[in-house]
Design a protein around this motif. Structure first.
Motif, PDB file in Angstrom:
ATOM      1  N   VAL B  60       0.745  -1.248  -0.004  1.00 19.93           N
ATOM      2  CA  VAL B  60      -0.103  -0.007   0.035  1.00 19.93           C
ATOM      3  C   VAL B  60       0.825   1.293  -0.074  1.00 19.93           C
ATOM      4  N   ASP B  61       1.806   1.248   0.977  1.00 23.11           N
ATOM      5  CA  ASP B  61       2.699   2.399   1.139  1.00 23.11           C
ATOM      6  C   ASP B  61       4.038   2.214   1.385  1.00 23.11           C
ATOM      7  N   MET B  97       2.139  -1.947  -6.323  1.00 24.61           N
ATOM      8  CA  MET B  97       1.656  -0.781  -5.352  1.00 24.61           C
ATOM      9  C   MET B  97       0.176  -0.196  -5.535  1.00 24.61           C
ATOM     10  N   LEU B  98      -0.372  -0.097  -4.712  1.00 27.67           N
ATOM     11  CA  LEU B  98      -1.833   0.386  -4.592  1.00 27.67           C
ATOM     12  C   LEU B  98      -2.034   1.731  -5.049  1.00 27.67           C
ATOM     13  N   ASP B  99      -3.009   2.081  -6.208  1.00 27.12           N
ATOM     14  CA  ASP B  99      -3.065   3.553  -6.268  1.00 27.12           C
ATOM     15  C   ASP B  99      -4.662   3.594  -6.203  1.00 27.12           C
ATOM     16  N   MET B 100      -4.935   4.406  -5.024  1.00 28.17           N
ATOM     17  CA  MET B 100      -6.487   4.080  -4.552  1.00 28.17           C
ATOM     18  C   MET B 100      -7.239   4.962  -5.438  1.00 28.17           C
ATOM     19  N   LYS B 101      -6.862   6.054  -5.954  1.00 30.19           N
ATOM     20  CA  LYS B 101      -7.905   6.850  -6.635  1.00 30.19           C
ATOM     21  C   LYS B 101      -7.911   6.154  -7.926  1.00 30.19           C
ATOM     22  N   ARG B 102      -6.997   5.618  -8.638  1.00 28.71           N
ATOM     23  CA  ARG B 102      -7.316   4.950  -9.711  1.00 28.71           C
ATOM     24  C   ARG B 102      -7.817   3.741  -9.728  1.00 28.71           C
ATOM     25  N   THR B 103      -7.947   2.918  -8.495  1.00 29.53           N
ATOM     26  CA  THR B 103      -8.706   1.616  -8.473  1.00 29.53           C
ATOM     27  C   THR B 103     -10.404   2.181  -8.185  1.00 29.53           C
ATOM     28  N   PHE B 104     -10.523   3.027  -7.477  1.00 31.03           N
ATOM     29  CA  PHE B 104     -11.655   3.790  -7.323  1.00 31.03           C
ATOM     30  C   PHE B 104     -12.478   4.252  -8.511  1.00 31.03           C
ATOM     31  N   ASP B 105     -11.569   5.118  -9.481  1.00 35.52           N
ATOM     32  CA  ASP B 105     -12.009   5.417 -10.882  1.00 35.52           C
ATOM     33  C   ASP B 105     -12.316   4.140 -11.680  1.00 35.52           C
ATOM     34  N   GLU B 106     -11.731   3.060 -11.551  1.00 34.67           N
ATOM     35  CA  GLU B 106     -11.778   2.014 -12.437  1.00 34.67           C
ATOM     36  C   GLU B 106     -13.163   1.094 -11.941  1.00 34.67           C
ATOM     37  N   ILE B 107     -13.638   1.415 -10.594  1.00 35.76           N
ATOM     38  CA  ILE B 107     -14.791   0.702 -10.500  1.00 35.76           C
ATOM     39  C   ILE B 107     -15.911   1.727 -10.846  1.00 35.76           C
ATOM     40  N   GLN B 127     -13.784  13.822  -6.178  1.00 37.04           N
ATOM     41  CA  GLN B 127     -12.237  13.675  -6.074  1.00 37.04           C
ATOM     42  C   GLN B 127     -11.798  13.835  -4.678  1.00 37.04           C
ATOM     43  N   ALA B 128     -12.340  14.520  -4.000  1.00 34.41           N
ATOM     44  CA  ALA B 128     -12.267  14.518  -2.408  1.00 34.41           C
ATOM     45  C   ALA B 128     -12.383  13.064  -1.854  1.00 34.41           C
ATOM     46  N   LEU B 129     -13.609  12.739  -2.023  1.00 32.47           N
ATOM     47  CA  LEU B 129     -13.822  11.188  -1.555  1.00 32.47           C
ATOM     48  C   LEU B 129     -12.530  10.059  -1.991  1.00 32.47           C
ATOM     49  N   SER B 130     -12.722  10.211  -3.350  1.00 29.69           N
ATOM     50  CA  SER B 130     -11.483   9.146  -3.627  1.00 29.69           C
ATOM     51  C   SER B 130     -10.183   9.384  -3.455  1.00 29.69           C
ATOM     52  N   SER B 131      -9.677  10.608  -3.110  1.00 27.74           N
ATOM     53  CA  SER B 131      -8.331  10.939  -3.023  1.00 27.74           C
ATOM     54  C   SER B 131      -7.838  11.058  -1.251  1.00 27.74           C
ATOM     55  N   MET B 140     -10.100   0.140  -0.763  1.00 30.95           N
ATOM     56  CA  MET B 140      -9.368   0.145  -2.233  1.00 30.95           C
ATOM     57  C   MET B 140      -8.651  -0.979  -1.977  1.00 30.95           C
ATOM     58  N   ALA B 141      -7.802  -1.009  -0.947  1.00 29.88           N
ATOM     59  CA  ALA B 141      -6.844  -2.263  -0.794  1.00 29.88           C
ATOM     60  C   ALA B 141      -7.635  -3.522  -0.958  1.00 29.88           C
ATOM     61  N   MET B 142      -8.568  -3.640  -0.220  1.00 32.63           N
ATOM     62  CA  MET B 142      -9.652  -4.787   0.065  1.00 32.63           C
ATOM     63  C   MET B 142     -10.170  -4.986  -1.232  1.00 32.63           C
ATOM     64  N   GLU B 143     -10.531  -4.051  -2.159  1.00 32.99           N
ATOM     65  CA  GLU B 143     -11.277  -4.099  -3.423  1.00 32.99           C
ATOM     66  C   GLU B 143     -10.222  -4.746  -4.418  1.00 32.99           C
ATOM     67  N   LYS B 144      -8.991  -4.081  -4.393  1.00 29.38           N
ATOM     68  CA  LYS B 144      -7.864  -4.760  -5.117  1.00 29.38           C
ATOM     69  C   LYS B 144      -7.543  -6.296  -5.009  1.00 29.38           C
ATOM     70  N   LEU B 145      -7.645  -6.547  -3.686  1.00 26.39           N
ATOM     71  CA  LEU B 145      -7.358  -7.896  -3.195  1.00 26.39           C
ATOM     72  C   LEU B 145      -8.358  -8.753  -3.632  1.00 26.39           C
ATOM     73  N   GLY B 146      -9.646  -8.316  -3.726  1.00 19.00           N
ATOM     74  CA  GLY B 146     -10.847  -9.118  -4.363  1.00 19.00           C
ATOM     75  C   GLY B 146     -10.505  -9.439  -5.747  1.00 19.00           C
ATOM     76  N   GLN B 147     -10.009  -8.196  -6.397  1.00 18.56           N
ATOM     77  CA  GLN B 147      -9.890  -8.407  -7.906  1.00 18.56           C
ATOM     78  C   GLN B 147      -8.733  -9.534  -8.098  1.00 18.56           C
ATOM     79  N   LEU B 148      -7.712  -9.179  -7.649  1.00 22.22           N
ATOM     80  CA  LEU B 148      -6.429 -10.144  -7.578  1.00 22.22           C
ATOM     81  C   LEU B 148      -6.950 -11.519  -7.527  1.00 22.22           C
TER      82      LEU B 148
END
Lengths: 331, 395
Positions: B60-61, B97-107, B127-131, B140-148
């Motif tokens: 994540v970071d 490395m997780l890019d949380m904004k991009r993960t949100f955008d992709e959803i 924009q404020a919410l996603s960043s 988003m980390a958990m979302e990405k984990l689910g996707q992977l």
């Protein structure tokens, strides 16, 4: 020393940040103690409700309210007082509503409805603004013998990775609120934070990652107009037990064994070998520390150094660290 | 590892057994900040890959140099093959490395038509919410984990949890964000026009007070932006709750193992204890505790005896002959070594006391102690060393 010759005269808000695990809360508490002398009144603020301050001072969890928690170190004339406050977003929001709109009861109703969570959720910067807002309010508050309610405010702030965003309040809310009450509140907070009255100190250990984060954090804050970077407080340093050149040359194990025998210890040869290994490891660590210290020094900020205490951090340890900070001119 | 120097009497955590068990599909490393979580995740990933697993490490970071050690140079949200991993046993290692904004955008892009997606992505509230919404990173980390996990390209995913205020945040954040985005509250509050049926009137009266207050706090514009966002986002709300639920179930599944990482410090171990208790309450599978940065007490000479010996040497009378002076300087070195040794023994004793606060309450939790390393990890060789000590191999 007189009250005038510290490195941060004129600073009334000391923001203390640091990477997780570097002892940021401990250093903030020691700094508050060090500042509390000569009858001065210091407020120690915990920004992220973990109740670390209460634990350090061996008190029950602090409520949302300013409580006297310790007296400053004596022995230099008149002592001072340390007050403590643990800020939580909910209490800060109620405070804000009361202060600006006289709406404490409406605030309570909001709390019951879970609205505080809601408000801080839809405006992500809001809780930071409320938190820094409370600290700057304490800085500006009138009263006391010098015209100020508190002579100094020390804030145990979020970790280095988030400090830029946390302090840059006007930027943080500007995306959300271009005009409006929160915006003007943020601007008045920024007036204190981005002024010579405020300094941001970095707590760091002499290890690579914390040093890198500290240097990055300093660079980030320097990029914000008006923000004053304060000192770098090296924590948990291990002082060299022998002069550098003796450490470098490495121990003479047979001489060591001779000395250990004279000291009345058994199996001196075996012991000498293991103590020799410990010395060699220590030499390596001292060398690494020196390198990290050089890197930190390049940032050009005043450097202070606190030793690693092998015992638990209790009140006595805090006074000891406070004396170190005082002797080195940090407070 | 010998039991005589261990800080605790708890059962030993066998990392290799978890790694080698093909049924283990997800390893979650959690714990408070500054305890070496990311390094642990990377070291476990590398070790698993070199023991034949197809691994993806989701960080994540990460600290810059640690990221570089895995060949990660940018936050690009795509798993990259890590070069230099031994492929002999047929494994491989990817890292991202997780890019949380991009993960949100992709959803958003995946769940709405292009025009609406564009409208949402441009909304200042979004924009404020996603960043910067506290919790988005965790979600988003958990979302990405689910996707992977769903992609099934890897047979083991090692995830490092975000450096939150509390180690528990990542468990709660998905639920919290899901509840918020999915909430009736936000819809009622922000689209009062819809709620005009008689039985909601009372509620509405209450809400208008609330809306008024919120306008005072936030300003009308924030509420307007939020309202636009809610309207555009309407069709996606239900999905968020469902996804949060799905992630939760994934974490409870038998193929998941939680490793709690801590250092022998009171705060870190307090967090670890909370975490262990919480995992138990949520029926999430805890593999054990990794106690990082332990200072092993070297040898058996106790701190008081060591100090006493140092004092004996320091108080010895100084002669004037040449032998005496070389003897005196040897004694000075020995006294320094004895004081150094005493300090290390005291530190070891303090760590033992701190650790026992955890182990007394949780005597059955498997523990692996990892000695403090003098230097940070910069390369795969360093990660290999950490991996070896995680598995209890002698240094």
């Amino acid at each position: 020393m007189t009250a005038r010759d510290t490195d941060w005269d004129g600073v009334r808000l000391h923001v203390v940040t640091g990477k997780g695990g570097t002892g940021k809360t401990t250093v903030a508490a020691a700094l508050a103690l060090a500042l509390a002398r000569g009858g001065r009144k210091v407020l120690l603020i915990e920004a992220e409700g973990r109740q670390g301050i209460a634990r350090l001072f061996d008190r029950p969890p602090l409520p949302y309210g300013e409580r006297k928690i310790a007296i400053g170190p004596g022995g230099e004339g008149e002592t001072g007082d340390v007050y403590a406050l643990a800020i939580d977003p909910e209490g800060a929001l109620l405070d804000y509503l009361q202060m600006f709109y006289g709406m404490r009861s409406a605030g309570r109703a909001l709390t019951k409805l879970g609205m505080v969570d809601f408000a801080t959720t839809i405006a992500p910067g809001l809780s930071d603004v409320l938190c820094t807002g409370k600290a700057t309010e304490a800085v500006r508050r009138k009263g006391g013998r010098n015209g100020h309610a508190y002579d100094a405010v020390v804030m145990d702030a979020p970790p280095t990775g988030r400090i830029g965003r946390f302090l840059n309040v006007s930027a943080e809310v500007s995306g959300l609120a271009k005009v409006g009450p929160i915006r003007s509140h943020a601007d008045s907070v920024a007036n204190v934070i981005k002024s010579p009255q405020t300094a941001v100190h970095f707590v760091c250990t002499l290890e690579e990652m914390p040093v890198q984060e500290t240097l990055d954090g300093i660079a980030e804050l320097r990029g914000v107009k008006g923000m004053q970077v304060g000192g770098v407080i090296v924590n948990m340093a291990r002082p060299a037990v022998l002069p550098r050149e003796e450490l470098e040359s490495g121990p003479d194990v047979s001489a060591l064994a001779g000395s250990l025998t004279r000291a009345g210890l058994h199996s001196a040869d075996e012991l000498a070998k293991s103590l020799g290994d410990e010395l060699a490891e220590h030499a390596r660590r001292v060398r690494l520390q020196d390198g990290q210290r050089d890197d930190l020094a390049e940032a050009g900020q005043p450097l202070y150094e606190l030793p690693l205490l092998t015992d638990a951090i209790d009140l006595a340890a805090l006074y000891r660290l406070a004396a170190e900070l005082r002797d080195q001119g940090a407070a | 590892m010998t039991s005589t120097t261990a800080l605790t009497d708890n059962p030993v955590l066998e990392a290799d057994r978890i790694i080698d068990d093909r049924r283990t599909r997800i390893i979650v490393c959690c714990g408070s900040g500054g305890v070496g979580k990311t390094t642990t995740a990377a070291a476990i990933g590398l070790r698993a890959a070199e023991r034949g697993r197809q691994v993806c490490v989701l960080t994540v970071d990460p600290a810059r140099r640690l990221a570089q050690s895995m060949g990660l140079t940018s936050l690009d949200n795509t798993p990259r093959l890590v070069e230099g991993v031994s492929e002999e046993p047929g494994g491989s290692m990817y890292a991202m490395m997780l890019d949380m904004k991009r993960t949100f955008d992709e959803i958003v892009e995946a769940h709405s038509d292009p025009a609406r997606a564009e409208q949402i992505l441009a909304n200042p509230f979004y924009q404020a919410l996603s960043s910067s919404f506290a919790g988005t990173q965790e979600y988003m980390a958990m979302e990405k984990l689910g996707q992977l996990r769903k992609s099934d390209e890897w047979d083991l995913i090692v995830v490092d949890t975000p450096p939150s205020r509390s180690a528990l945040d990542f468990l709660d954040a998905p639920e919290r964000l899901g509840r918020f985005l999915d909430g009736r509250l936000i819809k009622l509050l922000l689209t009062p026009a819809k709620a005009t049926r008689p039985f909601t009137k009372v509620i509405n009266a209450g809400f208008s007070v609330v809306t008024g207050t919120l306008t005072k706090i936030l300003g009308a514009q924030v509420l307007r932006d939020a309202q636009t966002f809610v309207t555009a986002f309407d069709t996606m709300f239900g999905g968020f709750r469902e996804r949060a639920d799905a992630t939760y179930k994934l974490l409870q599944a038998p193929g998941t193992s939680f490793l709690v990482v801590a250092a022998p410090e009171p705060d870190a171990l307090r967090e670890a204890a909370y975490f262990v208790e919480r995992l138990d309450a949520e029926r999430m599978p805890l593999a054990g505790l990794i106690l990082n940065r332990v200072h092993r007490a070297p040898g058996t000479l106790s701190a008081p005896r060591s100090l006493a010996a140092a004092e004996t040497l320091e108080s010895a009378p100084n002669g004037s002959s040449e032998t005496d002076s070389s003897q005196a300087s040897a004694d000075a070195v020995a006294a320094a070594a004895l004081r150094l040794h005493a300090a290390r023994m005291s530190l070891g004793e303090r760590e033992r006391r701190v650790a026992s606060a955890f182990t007394s309450a949780h005597p059955a939790v498997p523990v692996m102690e990892v000695p403090a390393l003098p230097e940070d990890v910069h390369d795969l060789a360093g990660l290999r060393t950490v991996g070896a000590s995680l598995s209890g191999e002698p240094q």
